[in-house]
Enzyme design. Structure first.
Site, PDB file in Angstrom:
ATOM      1  N   CYS A   2       0.741  -0.998  -0.014  1.00  0.00           N
ATOM      2  CA  CYS A   2      -0.055  -0.235   0.429  1.00  0.00           C
ATOM      3  C   CYS A   2       0.681   1.522  -0.157  1.00  0.00           C
ATOM      4  O   CYS A   2       1.955   1.379   0.670  1.00  0.00           O
ATOM      5  CB  CYS A   2      -0.507   0.070   1.597  1.00  0.00           C
ATOM      6  SG  CYS A   2      -2.141  -1.347   1.202  1.00  0.00           S
ATOM      7  N   ARG A  27       5.043   0.209  -5.787  1.00  0.00           N
ATOM      8  CA  ARG A  27       5.073  -0.675  -4.129  1.00  0.00           C
ATOM      9  C   ARG A  27       4.481  -2.093  -5.223  1.00  0.00           C
ATOM     10  O   ARG A  27       4.197  -2.741  -3.931  1.00  0.00           O
ATOM     11  CB  ARG A  27       4.607  -0.099  -3.136  1.00  0.00           C
ATOM     12  CG  ARG A  27       5.315   1.424  -3.459  1.00  0.00           C
ATOM     13  CD  ARG A  27       4.830   2.321  -2.309  1.00  0.00           C
ATOM     14  NE  ARG A  27       4.452   1.377  -1.465  1.00  0.00           N
ATOM     15  CZ  ARG A  27       5.478   1.881   0.047  1.00  0.00           C
ATOM     16  NH1 ARG A  27       6.833   2.400  -0.561  1.00  0.00           N
ATOM     17  NH2 ARG A  27       5.531   1.477   1.185  1.00  0.00           N
ATOM     18  N   TRP A  74      -3.225  -2.609  -1.795  1.00  0.00           N
ATOM     19  CA  TRP A  74      -2.455  -4.166  -2.133  1.00  0.00           C
ATOM     20  C   TRP A  74      -3.463  -5.213  -0.889  1.00  0.00           C
ATOM     21  O   TRP A  74      -2.916  -5.520   0.489  1.00  0.00           O
ATOM     22  CB  TRP A  74      -1.049  -4.463  -2.038  1.00  0.00           C
ATOM     23  CG  TRP A  74      -0.377  -5.516  -2.186  1.00  0.00           C
ATOM     24  CD1 TRP A  74      -0.004  -5.973  -3.533  1.00  0.00           C
ATOM     25  CD2 TRP A  74      -0.354  -6.858  -1.680  1.00  0.00           C
ATOM     26  NE1 TRP A  74       0.597  -6.748  -3.824  1.00  0.00           N
ATOM     27  CE2 TRP A  74      -0.002  -7.911  -2.715  1.00  0.00           C
ATOM     28  CE3 TRP A  74       0.051  -6.981  -0.166  1.00  0.00           C
ATOM     29  CZ2 TRP A  74       0.534  -9.234  -1.625  1.00  0.00           C
ATOM     30  CZ3 TRP A  74       0.302  -8.705   0.253  1.00  0.00           C
ATOM     31  CH2 TRP A  74       0.411  -9.219  -0.884  1.00  0.00           C
ATOM     32  N   ASN A  98      -1.435   1.563   5.973  1.00  0.00           N
ATOM     33  CA  ASN A  98      -0.986   0.698   4.880  1.00  0.00           C
ATOM     34  C   ASN A  98      -0.255  -0.110   6.682  1.00  0.00           C
ATOM     35  O   ASN A  98      -0.207   0.863   7.650  1.00  0.00           O
ATOM     36  CB  ASN A  98       0.601   1.553   4.338  1.00  0.00           C
ATOM     37  CG  ASN A  98       1.465   0.225   3.869  1.00  0.00           C
ATOM     38  OD1 ASN A  98       1.669  -0.584   3.992  1.00  0.00           O
ATOM     39  ND2 ASN A  98       2.549   0.837   4.151  1.00  0.00           N
ATOM     40  N   GLY A  99       0.441  -1.449   6.283  1.00  0.00           N
ATOM     41  CA  GLY A  99       0.264  -2.333   7.461  1.00  0.00           C
ATOM     42  C   GLY A  99      -1.217  -3.058   7.457  1.00  0.00           C
ATOM     43  O   GLY A  99      -2.229  -3.214   6.772  1.00  0.00           O
ATOM     44  N   GLU A 481      18.663 -16.198  -8.198  1.00  0.00           N
ATOM     45  CA  GLU A 481      18.650 -15.612  -8.344  1.00  0.00           C
ATOM     46  C   GLU A 481      18.023 -14.892  -9.950  1.00  0.00           C
ATOM     47  O   GLU A 481      16.769 -14.219 -10.013  1.00  0.00           O
ATOM     48  CB  GLU A 481      19.553 -14.589  -8.320  1.00  0.00           C
ATOM     49  CG  GLU A 481      19.015 -13.073  -8.923  1.00  0.00           C
ATOM     50  CD  GLU A 481      18.426 -12.676  -8.533  1.00  0.00           C
ATOM     51  OE1 GLU A 481      17.325 -13.120  -6.825  1.00  0.00           O
ATOM     52  OE2 GLU A 481      17.496 -11.204  -8.864  1.00  0.00           O
ATOM     53  N   LYS A 485      13.647 -14.513 -10.468  1.00  0.00           N
ATOM     54  CA  LYS A 485      13.491 -12.785 -12.085  1.00  0.00           C
ATOM     55  C   LYS A 485      12.551 -13.905 -12.372  1.00  0.00           C
ATOM     56  O   LYS A 485      11.650 -13.299 -13.378  1.00  0.00           O
ATOM     57  CB  LYS A 485      14.863 -13.174 -12.357  1.00  0.00           C
ATOM     58  CG  LYS A 485      15.748 -11.802 -11.774  1.00  0.00           C
ATOM     59  CD  LYS A 485      15.731 -10.359 -11.362  1.00  0.00           C
ATOM     60  CE  LYS A 485      14.247 -10.699 -10.535  1.00  0.00           C
ATOM     61  NZ  LYS A 485      15.049  -9.815  -8.953  1.00  0.00           N
ATOM     62  N   GLU A 488       9.712 -14.420 -11.479  1.00  0.00           N
ATOM     63  CA  GLU A 488       8.752 -13.283 -10.748  1.00  0.00           C
ATOM     64  C   GLU A 488       7.907 -12.437 -11.728  1.00  0.00           C
ATOM     65  O   GLU A 488       6.853 -11.642 -11.809  1.00  0.00           O
ATOM     66  CB  GLU A 488       9.532 -12.831 -10.062  1.00  0.00           C
ATOM     67  CG  GLU A 488       9.239 -11.230  -9.290  1.00  0.00           C
ATOM     68  CD  GLU A 488      10.659 -10.794  -8.252  1.00  0.00           C
ATOM     69  OE1 GLU A 488      11.532 -10.578  -9.377  1.00  0.00           O
ATOM     70  OE2 GLU A 488      10.223  -9.750  -7.626  1.00  0.00           O
ATOM     71  N   HIS A 504      20.888 -36.465  -7.627  1.00  0.00           N
ATOM     72  CA  HIS A 504      19.640 -36.720  -6.406  1.00  0.00           C
ATOM     73  C   HIS A 504      18.272 -36.042  -6.714  1.00  0.00           C
ATOM     74  O   HIS A 504      17.341 -36.223  -5.850  1.00  0.00           O
ATOM     75  CB  HIS A 504      20.399 -36.122  -5.356  1.00  0.00           C
ATOM     76  CG  HIS A 504      21.482 -36.133  -5.049  1.00  0.00           C
ATOM     77  ND1 HIS A 504      21.944 -37.481  -4.698  1.00  0.00           N
ATOM     78  CD2 HIS A 504      23.103 -35.670  -5.406  1.00  0.00           C
ATOM     79  CE1 HIS A 504      23.377 -36.902  -4.512  1.00  0.00           C
ATOM     80  NE2 HIS A 504      23.995 -35.754  -5.210  1.00  0.00           N
ATOM     81  N   LYS A 603       6.300  -4.148  -4.653  1.00  0.00           N
ATOM     82  CA  LYS A 603       7.757  -3.695  -4.389  1.00  0.00           C
ATOM     83  C   LYS A 603       8.677  -3.964  -2.430  1.00  0.00           C
ATOM     84  O   LYS A 603       9.920  -4.428  -3.019  1.00  0.00           O
ATOM     85  CB  LYS A 603       7.861  -2.002  -5.013  1.00  0.00           C
ATOM     86  CG  LYS A 603       9.629  -2.013  -4.732  1.00  0.00           C
ATOM     87  CD  LYS A 603      10.613  -2.553  -6.017  1.00  0.00           C
ATOM     88  CE  LYS A 603      11.889  -2.260  -5.193  1.00  0.00           C
ATOM     89  NZ  LYS A 603      12.713  -3.473  -6.599  1.00  0.00           N
TER      90      LYS A 603
HETATM   91  C1  AGP Z   1      13.393  -9.233  -6.274  1.00  0.00           C
HETATM   92  O1  AGP Z   1      13.027  -8.671  -7.649  1.00  0.00           O
HETATM   93  C2  AGP Z   1      11.850  -9.441  -5.389  1.00  0.00           C
HETATM   94  N1  AGP Z   1      10.894  -8.303  -5.409  1.00  0.00           N
HETATM   95  C3  AGP Z   1      12.296  -9.207  -3.088  1.00  0.00           C
HETATM   96  O2  AGP Z   1      12.399 -10.755  -3.301  1.00  0.00           O
HETATM   97  C4  AGP Z   1      13.489  -8.599  -2.985  1.00  0.00           C
HETATM   98  O3  AGP Z   1      14.300  -8.540  -3.303  1.00  0.00           O
HETATM   99  C5  AGP Z   1      12.521  -8.925  -1.533  1.00  0.00           C
HETATM  100  O4  AGP Z   1      11.247  -8.502  -1.425  1.00  0.00           O
HETATM  101  C6  AGP Z   1      14.078  -7.834  -0.753  1.00  0.00           C
HETATM  102  O5  AGP Z   1      12.840  -6.527  -0.662  1.00  0.00           O
HETATM  103  P1  AGP Z   1      14.324  -6.101   0.298  1.00  0.00           P
HETATM  104  O6  AGP Z   1      15.343  -5.529  -0.414  1.00  0.00           O
HETATM  105  O7  AGP Z   1      13.623  -4.827  -0.036  1.00  0.00           O
HETATM  106  O8  AGP Z   1      14.264  -5.576   1.424  1.00  0.00           O
END
Ligand code: AGP
Length: 608
Positions: A2, A27, A74, A98-99, A481, A485, A488, A504, A603
């Protein structure tokens, strides 16, 4: 997650609020809303979907006001519908939040008893009714908000306005980010600074437990004990153009291409002044000389940076490390070690899981903490004894790219500082490492030039449902990673394994429909990795291999190869992740997904 924005001014704030919401879109959200005070009335408009829909509704209804609050939601409690969208209203009170309010059910029952009728499924609606409940007696918005938040358990950043107080805004925070933008005879609130850059670059960062009463020319803050608190006004270095798209199609693409600049900014102090513990703050030397082990705490991409750092620090400095997913560490019974350094890694510095993990570590008696973070004013930095700020600049795309490579640069620096403090590198070795770091941005530029080849690879991924990423040693976290990506932003199911682990279990998944992406730098594990790739070929798997210039892997049918410059030694992971970032970006373009705002994701993850 949010986003909140609010304003008290002597001009119509509707365009400021809408522009702010657009700047908070990154966000992640699924509905939006605004409440404007007009002649003792609250004009509220809420819509599902994008902020442009809200903007259109505001324009059509000619909504305006000199005070207002707005929100991107959100969804957590209740579906993303108009009824659940913020602001929530009770009598003449409007609230954005927000929260997560953990005791909302108890409060809801209590407020029902008091005659309040609930029209949404949100936890936020209880805040609006609670403020109204206390306001009925005191007729004081600040006092009513203070009484209301004292009843809340959980995390919140809130903005509150009241129809009978046209030049007043009350804000409070506990666990979720909120700042005040300081203007000239006008003031603002927002979840982050980028939302307010068109109107101010001067900010007050509220601390946990703070409540602020904000007028046209006044800002009064009370701390968690109800005492008046002086909060410094900070001048932001962020410029409006830093968050603009420019020539790029997406923020992710822009941010991938900004990496050489982001790396040289992050490394500037190190390469100019040499390896020194002061890089982490005045206590750098005393803290870093006292520690005997390191626990990394982070989430998502930042966790992958931690996993990479473990290889560097153990090998170069000989200090035992463990890397933990913050949300797991937080609720695990762990054995505290007073000699351990807690290193949190975060782009935003507001990730609730990472913040609570740090607080948990502190509550266990951990006294040494270091934050590696991209936002210098963030809660994580403020809570930590040492810090190193990555200079990636604002990262808007949900998929973290330049934040990751700059985190890696900061963590490699940490490995060097620790190694030097323990006498593990001499002057000649120090010079060699510094030269390698100086060369890094240029090498990254050469990797970025491979984008055309990666784009061709991505065409093969448009129809794929699954993908497997392989790496060994230092490059196993890079495989993780790459898989994160891809899933995501392109929604292709992807897994990552250390290549030696293939036989394995996961080898059973390999057939002609399973693309296997392997990271094959010319390091000590190359020959082992080549054997693992043979295991894939023998099962009909199609291989996409990212190699170094001097790696002798032949391209042939079903083995596609992209060649990076000569092996970059310890820094190789920082280069090898870039083709994987570009692959996921182009695969997402092929699939037509919303690259910068992938479905269901946010985000800044400010709830646990
Ligand atoms: C990365 O592509 C993601 N969107 C997510 O995993 C992110 O790295 C994670 O939420 C941690 O965020 P931060 O680095 O702001 O703590």
């Amino acid at each position: 997650m949010c986003g909140i924005i609010g304003a008290v001014a002597q001009r119509n704030v509707a365009p400021i609020l809408i522009e702010g919401l657009k700047r908070l879109e990154y966000r992640g959200y699924d509905s939006a809303g605004v409440a404007l005070l007009q002649q003792q009335e609250i004009h509220r408009i809420r819509t599902t979907g994008r902020v442009v829909t809200l903007e259109e509704a505001v324009r059509k209804q000619g909504a305006h006001g000199i005070t207002g609050i707005a929100h991107t939601r959100w969804a957590t409690h209740g579906a993303p519908t108009e009824d659940n969208a913020h602001p929530h209203v009770s009598g003449g009170i409007a609230v954005v939040h927000n929260g997560i309010i953990e005791n909302h059910e108890v409060l809801r029952a209590e407020l029902r008893q008091a005659g309040y009728v609930f029209v949404s499924q949100t936890d936020t609606e209880v805040i609006a009714h609670l403020v109204h409940f206390y306001f009925k007696t005191s007729q004081d918005l600040f006092a009513a908000t203070r009484e209301a938040v004292a009843r809340l358990h959980g995390a919140y950043a809130i903005g509150v306005v009241c129809n009978s107080m046209p030049n007043k805004l009350v804000a409070a925070r506990q666990g979720s980010p909120l700042l005040i933008g300081v203007g000239v005879e006008e003031h603002f609130i927002a979840s982050d600074a980028s939302a307010l850059l068109p109107v101010t670059q001067r900010f007050i960062y509220l601390e946990d437990g703070d409540i602020a009463e904000i007028g046209l020319t006044s800002i009064a803050v009370q701390d968690k004990n109800g005492q008046p608190a002086e909060r410094e006004i900070m001048q932001s270095e962020m410029r409006p153009e830093m968050v603009e798209l420019g020539e790029y199609r997406h923020y992710m693409q822009k941010e991938i291409h900004e990496q050489p600049r982001a790396l040289s900014d992050t490394l500037q102090e190190l390469v100019t002044n040499g390896i020194q513990p002061m890089l982490y703050g005045p206590e750098g030397e005393s803290v870093l000389s006292s520690i005997e082990r390191i626990t990394f705490l982070a989430c998502g991409t930042s966790y992958h940076a931690a996993l990479t750092a473990r290889y560097w620090i153990e090998a170069l400095a000989g200090i035992p490390c463990n890397a933990e997913i913050a949300s797991e560490y937080r609720y695990r019974t762990s054995v505290p070690d007073p000699k351990a350094l807690i290193v949190t890694i975060s782009q935003s510095g507001e990730t609730a899981d990472t913040l609570s993990a740090l607080k948990h570590a502190q509550s266990l008696g951990h006294n040494y903490s270091l934050a590696i973070c991209n936002v210098s004013e963030s809660a994580l930095v403020r809570e930590s004894r040492l810090n190193m700020i990555t200079r990636a600049g604002p990262e808007i795309g949900v998929a973290s790219t330049k934040a990751f490579t700059t985190q890696l640069a900061a963590l490699f620096t940490l490995a060097l500082v620790l190694a030097k403090l323990r006498g593990k590198i001499d002057a000649a070795a120090e010079q060699k490492h510094l030269e390698a770091l100086r060369a890094l941005p240029g090498q990254m530029q050469r990797v970025l030039a491979l984008e055309g080849q990666i784009q061709k690879w991505s065409e093969h991924f448009a129809e794929k449902q699954h993908a497997l990423f392989l790496g060994r040693g230092l490059h196993y976290p890079i495989a993780l990673e790459g898989a994160l990506k891809l899933k995501e932003i392109s929604y292709i199911h992807a897994e990552a394994y250390p290549a030696g682990e293939l036989k394995h279990g996961p080898l059973a998944l390999v057939d002609k429909d399973m693309p296997v992406i392997a990271i094959a730098p010319n390091d000590a594990l190359l020959e082992k990795l080549k054997s693992n790739l043979q295991e894939v070929r023998a099962r009909g798997g199609e291989l996409y291999v990212v190699v170094d210039e001097d790696t002798h892997i032949q391209e042939m049918d079903e083995i596609h190869k992209i060649t990076l410059p000569l092996h970059a030694g310890w820094l190789s992971p920082i280069l090898h992740v870039v083709p994987l970032q570009m692959l996921s970006y182009h695969a997402a373009l092929q699939k037509g997904t919303d690259v910068d705002k992938p479905r269901n994701l946010a985000k800044s993850v400010t709830v646990e």
